[in-house]
Motif scaffolding. Structure first.
Motif, PDB file in Angstrom:
ATOM      1  N   VAL A 180      15.857  -6.022 -17.494  1.00 38.48           N
ATOM      2  CA  VAL A 180      16.498  -5.553 -16.262  1.00 38.48           C
ATOM      3  C   VAL A 180      17.894  -6.146 -16.185  1.00 38.48           C
ATOM      4  O   VAL A 180      18.150  -7.233 -16.722  1.00 38.48           O
ATOM      5  CB  VAL A 180      15.650  -5.952 -15.029  1.00 38.48           C
ATOM      6  CG1 VAL A 180      15.581  -7.461 -14.876  1.00 38.48           C
ATOM      7  CG2 VAL A 180      16.154  -5.291 -13.768  1.00 38.48           C
ATOM      8  N   GLN A 181      18.785  -5.435 -15.529  1.00 38.10           N
ATOM      9  CA  GLN A 181      20.136  -5.956 -15.344  1.00 38.10           C
ATOM     10  C   GLN A 181      20.175  -6.970 -14.216  1.00 38.10           C
ATOM     11  O   GLN A 181      19.342  -6.936 -13.299  1.00 38.10           O
ATOM     12  CB  GLN A 181      21.094  -4.807 -15.038  1.00 38.10           C
ATOM     13  CG  GLN A 181      21.398  -3.926 -16.225  1.00 38.10           C
ATOM     14  CD  GLN A 181      22.510  -2.926 -15.931  1.00 38.10           C
ATOM     15  OE1 GLN A 181      22.706  -2.528 -14.784  1.00 38.10           O
ATOM     16  NE2 GLN A 181      23.232  -2.528 -16.962  1.00 38.10           N
ATOM     17  N   ALA A 182      21.147  -7.853 -14.273  1.00 47.08           N
ATOM     18  CA  ALA A 182      21.326  -8.834 -13.209  1.00 47.08           C
ATOM     19  C   ALA A 182      21.461  -8.123 -11.868  1.00 47.08           C
ATOM     20  O   ALA A 182      22.131  -7.090 -11.759  1.00 47.08           O
ATOM     21  CB  ALA A 182      22.557  -9.682 -13.482  1.00 47.08           C
ATOM     22  N   GLY A 183      20.792  -8.685 -10.870  1.00 45.75           N
ATOM     23  CA  GLY A 183      20.778  -8.073  -9.544  1.00 45.75           C
ATOM     24  C   GLY A 183      19.615  -7.137  -9.326  1.00 45.75           C
ATOM     25  O   GLY A 183      19.362  -6.722  -8.182  1.00 45.75           O
ATOM     26  N   GLY A 184      18.911  -6.809 -10.398  1.00 47.99           N
ATOM     27  CA  GLY A 184      17.781  -5.899 -10.299  1.00 47.99           C
ATOM     28  C   GLY A 184      16.505  -6.586  -9.863  1.00 47.99           C
ATOM     29  O   GLY A 184      16.487  -7.787  -9.542  1.00 47.99           O
ATOM     30  N   SER A 185      15.418  -5.801  -9.880  1.00 51.97           N
ATOM     31  CA  SER A 185      14.120  -6.290  -9.424  1.00 51.97           C
ATOM     32  C   SER A 185      13.022  -5.944 -10.420  1.00 51.97           C
ATOM     33  O   SER A 185      13.123  -4.956 -11.153  1.00 51.97           O
ATOM     34  CB  SER A 185      13.762  -5.664  -8.070  1.00 51.97           C
ATOM     35  OG  SER A 185      14.703  -5.997  -7.074  1.00 51.97           O
ATOM     36  N   LEU A 186      11.998  -6.763 -10.428  1.00 53.84           N
ATOM     37  CA  LEU A 186      10.782  -6.514 -11.198  1.00 53.84           C
ATOM     38  C   LEU A 186       9.610  -7.057 -10.397  1.00 53.84           C
ATOM     39  O   LEU A 186       9.769  -8.028  -9.635  1.00 53.84           O
ATOM     40  CB  LEU A 186      10.808  -7.218 -12.553  1.00 53.84           C
ATOM     41  CG  LEU A 186      11.577  -6.607 -13.710  1.00 53.84           C
ATOM     42  CD1 LEU A 186      11.547  -7.554 -14.904  1.00 53.84           C
ATOM     43  CD2 LEU A 186      11.030  -5.249 -14.083  1.00 53.84           C
ATOM     44  N   THR A 187       8.442  -6.455 -10.614  1.00 47.27           N
ATOM     45  CA  THR A 187       7.221  -6.986 -10.027  1.00 47.27           C
ATOM     46  C   THR A 187       6.220  -7.262 -11.134  1.00 47.27           C
ATOM     47  O   THR A 187       5.875  -6.368 -11.904  1.00 47.27           O
ATOM     48  CB  THR A 187       6.605  -6.002  -9.025  1.00 47.27           C
ATOM     49  OG1 THR A 187       7.537  -5.742  -7.972  1.00 47.27           O
ATOM     50  CG2 THR A 187       5.335  -6.593  -8.416  1.00 47.27           C
ATOM     51  N   LEU A 188       5.792  -8.514 -11.223  1.00 42.51           N
ATOM     52  CA  LEU A 188       4.770  -8.900 -12.175  1.00 42.51           C
ATOM     53  C   LEU A 188       3.407  -8.842 -11.501  1.00 42.51           C
ATOM     54  O   LEU A 188       3.268  -9.155 -10.307  1.00 42.51           O
ATOM     55  CB  LEU A 188       5.020 -10.312 -12.685  1.00 42.51           C
ATOM     56  CG  LEU A 188       6.394 -10.579 -13.311  1.00 42.51           C
ATOM     57  CD1 LEU A 188       6.441 -12.027 -13.827  1.00 42.51           C
ATOM     58  CD2 LEU A 188       6.702  -9.605 -14.407  1.00 42.51           C
ATOM     59  N   SER A 189       2.398  -8.472 -12.286  1.00 45.20           N
ATOM     60  CA  SER A 189       1.026  -8.445 -11.798  1.00 45.20           C
ATOM     61  C   SER A 189       0.151  -9.253 -12.729  1.00 45.20           C
ATOM     62  O   SER A 189       0.402  -9.319 -13.935  1.00 45.20           O
ATOM     63  CB  SER A 189       0.500  -7.011 -11.733  1.00 45.20           C
ATOM     64  OG  SER A 189       1.293  -6.203 -10.896  1.00 45.20           O
ATOM     65  N   CYS A 190      -0.885  -9.830 -12.184  1.00 45.56           N
ATOM     66  CA  CYS A 190      -1.855 -10.583 -12.980  1.00 45.56           C
ATOM     67  C   CYS A 190      -3.244 -10.288 -12.425  1.00 45.56           C
ATOM     68  O   CYS A 190      -3.529 -10.589 -11.261  1.00 45.56           O
ATOM     69  CB  CYS A 190      -1.556 -12.070 -12.929  1.00 45.56           C
ATOM     70  SG  CYS A 190      -2.825 -13.110 -13.686  1.00 45.56           S
ATOM     71  N   VAL A 191      -4.071  -9.704 -13.273  1.00 47.89           N
ATOM     72  CA  VAL A 191      -5.444  -9.381 -12.878  1.00 47.89           C
ATOM     73  C   VAL A 191      -6.375 -10.461 -13.417  1.00 47.89           C
ATOM     74  O   VAL A 191      -6.346 -10.782 -14.608  1.00 47.89           O
ATOM     75  CB  VAL A 191      -5.864  -8.009 -13.407  1.00 47.89           C
ATOM     76  CG1 VAL A 191      -7.292  -7.698 -12.986  1.00 47.89           C
ATOM     77  CG2 VAL A 191      -4.914  -6.932 -12.888  1.00 47.89           C
ATOM     78  N   ALA A 192      -7.197 -10.997 -12.537  1.00 45.80           N
ATOM     79  CA  ALA A 192      -8.127 -12.061 -12.903  1.00 45.80           C
ATOM     80  C   ALA A 192      -9.535 -11.508 -13.020  1.00 45.80           C
ATOM     81  O   ALA A 192      -9.939 -10.623 -12.265  1.00 45.80           O
ATOM     82  CB  ALA A 192      -8.085 -13.170 -11.866  1.00 45.80           C
ATOM     83  N   SER A 193     -10.283 -12.043 -13.956  1.00 48.04           N
ATOM     84  CA  SER A 193     -11.685 -11.673 -14.109  1.00 48.04           C
ATOM     85  C   SER A 193     -12.463 -12.898 -14.558  1.00 48.04           C
ATOM     86  O   SER A 193     -11.891 -13.922 -14.917  1.00 48.04           O
ATOM     87  CB  SER A 193     -11.859 -10.528 -15.101  1.00 48.04           C
ATOM     88  OG  SER A 193     -11.381 -10.900 -16.382  1.00 48.04           O
ATOM     89  N   GLY A 194     -13.776 -12.775 -14.543  1.00 48.41           N
ATOM     90  CA  GLY A 194     -14.599 -13.909 -14.902  1.00 48.41           C
ATOM     91  C   GLY A 194     -14.875 -14.772 -13.693  1.00 48.41           C
ATOM     92  O   GLY A 194     -15.039 -14.270 -12.588  1.00 48.41           O
ATOM     93  N   MET A 195     -14.922 -16.063 -13.880  1.00 50.52           N
ATOM     94  CA  MET A 195     -15.286 -16.985 -12.804  1.00 50.52           C
ATOM     95  C   MET A 195     -14.087 -17.411 -11.975  1.00 50.52           C
ATOM     96  O   MET A 195     -14.062 -18.476 -11.385  1.00 50.52           O
ATOM     97  CB  MET A 195     -15.939 -18.222 -13.409  1.00 50.52           C
ATOM     98  CG  MET A 195     -17.212 -17.944 -14.166  1.00 50.52           C
ATOM     99  SD  MET A 195     -18.547 -17.469 -13.057  1.00 50.52           S
ATOM    100  CE  MET A 195     -18.911 -19.029 -12.263  1.00 50.52           C
ATOM    101  N   TYR A 196     -13.055 -16.544 -11.895  1.00 46.75           N
ATOM    102  CA  TYR A 196     -11.805 -16.922 -11.242  1.00 46.75           C
ATOM    103  C   TYR A 196     -12.023 -17.235  -9.762  1.00 46.75           C
ATOM    104  O   TYR A 196     -11.271 -17.977  -9.161  1.00 46.75           O
ATOM    105  CB  TYR A 196     -10.793 -15.775 -11.365  1.00 46.75           C
ATOM    106  CG  TYR A 196     -11.076 -14.673 -10.403  1.00 46.75           C
ATOM    107  CD1 TYR A 196     -12.037 -13.720 -10.698  1.00 46.75           C
ATOM    108  CD2 TYR A 196     -10.450 -14.612  -9.167  1.00 46.75           C
ATOM    109  CE1 TYR A 196     -12.353 -12.739  -9.800  1.00 46.75           C
ATOM    110  CE2 TYR A 196     -10.756 -13.626  -8.264  1.00 46.75           C
ATOM    111  CZ  TYR A 196     -11.719 -12.687  -8.583  1.00 46.75           C
ATOM    112  OH  TYR A 196     -12.055 -11.717  -7.676  1.00 46.75           O
ATOM    113  N   TYR A 197     -13.065 -16.660  -9.139  1.00 44.60           N
ATOM    114  CA  TYR A 197     -13.247 -16.818  -7.686  1.00 44.60           C
ATOM    115  C   TYR A 197     -13.567 -18.263  -7.327  1.00 44.60           C
ATOM    116  O   TYR A 197     -13.494 -18.662  -6.184  1.00 44.60           O
ATOM    117  CB  TYR A 197     -14.337 -15.885  -7.158  1.00 44.60           C
ATOM    118  CG  TYR A 197     -15.623 -15.910  -7.949  1.00 44.60           C
ATOM    119  CD1 TYR A 197     -15.879 -14.955  -8.916  1.00 44.60           C
ATOM    120  CD2 TYR A 197     -16.574 -16.901  -7.727  1.00 44.60           C
ATOM    121  CE1 TYR A 197     -17.039 -14.982  -9.650  1.00 44.60           C
ATOM    122  CE2 TYR A 197     -17.733 -16.934  -8.458  1.00 44.60           C
ATOM    123  CZ  TYR A 197     -17.962 -15.975  -9.420  1.00 44.60           C
ATOM    124  OH  TYR A 197     -19.120 -16.000 -10.149  1.00 44.60           O
ATOM    125  N   ALA A 198     -13.923 -19.064  -8.332  1.00 46.97           N
ATOM    126  CA  ALA A 198     -14.145 -20.485  -8.101  1.00 46.97           C
ATOM    127  C   ALA A 198     -12.821 -21.251  -8.072  1.00 46.97           C
ATOM    128  O   ALA A 198     -12.808 -22.446  -7.791  1.00 46.97           O
ATOM    129  CB  ALA A 198     -15.041 -21.067  -9.188  1.00 46.97           C
TER     130      ALA A 198
END
Length: 121
Positions: A12-30
């Motif tokens: 992305v160019q300077a001044g721009g935007s991005l959105t990162l996502s992270c999906v959790a699975s397994g025992m992450y709820y602990a």
């Protein structure tokens, strides 16, 4: 076992935007706290932002006012909205899941594989 899968990186160019996502699975709820680290070439890994299951969040001084962390517990997903990006934000961004912020801040917990963010000037 906890699995974390990041997506959303790119160029992305300077001044721009991005959105990162992270999906959790397994025992992450602990694990109460989800967050994002980044590591630029030749630099130490830096904790960028973290958020608890109750929605309490914090961002590092270097990104405060530009980056926002959020989570959707129903989708098992944590997001990092990055605005007003600068070339110095260029790094590999890693998702992290930990029991608490203290554990996360010392580099503990579980890690995703990372996603590259490159900001051109």
């Amino acid at each position: 076992q906890v699995q974390l899968v990041e997506s959303g990186g790119g160029l992305v160019q300077a001044g721009g935007s991005l959105t990162l996502s992270c999906v959790a699975s397994g025992m992450y709820y602990a694990l109460n706290t989800l967050g994002w680290y980044r590591q630029a070439p030749g630099k130490q890994r830096e904790l960028v932002a973290a958020i608890t299951s109750g929605g309490n969040s914090r961002e590092s001084d270097s990104v405060k006012g530009r980056f926002t962390i959020s989570r959707d517990n129903a989708k098992n997903t944590v997001y990092l909205q990055m605005n007003s990006l600068k070339p110095e934000d260029t790094a590999v961004y890693y998702c992290n899941a930990a029991k608490n912020l203290g554990t996360m801040a010392t580099g503990g917990g579980y890690w995703g594989q990372g996603t590259q963010v490159t900001v051109s000037s």
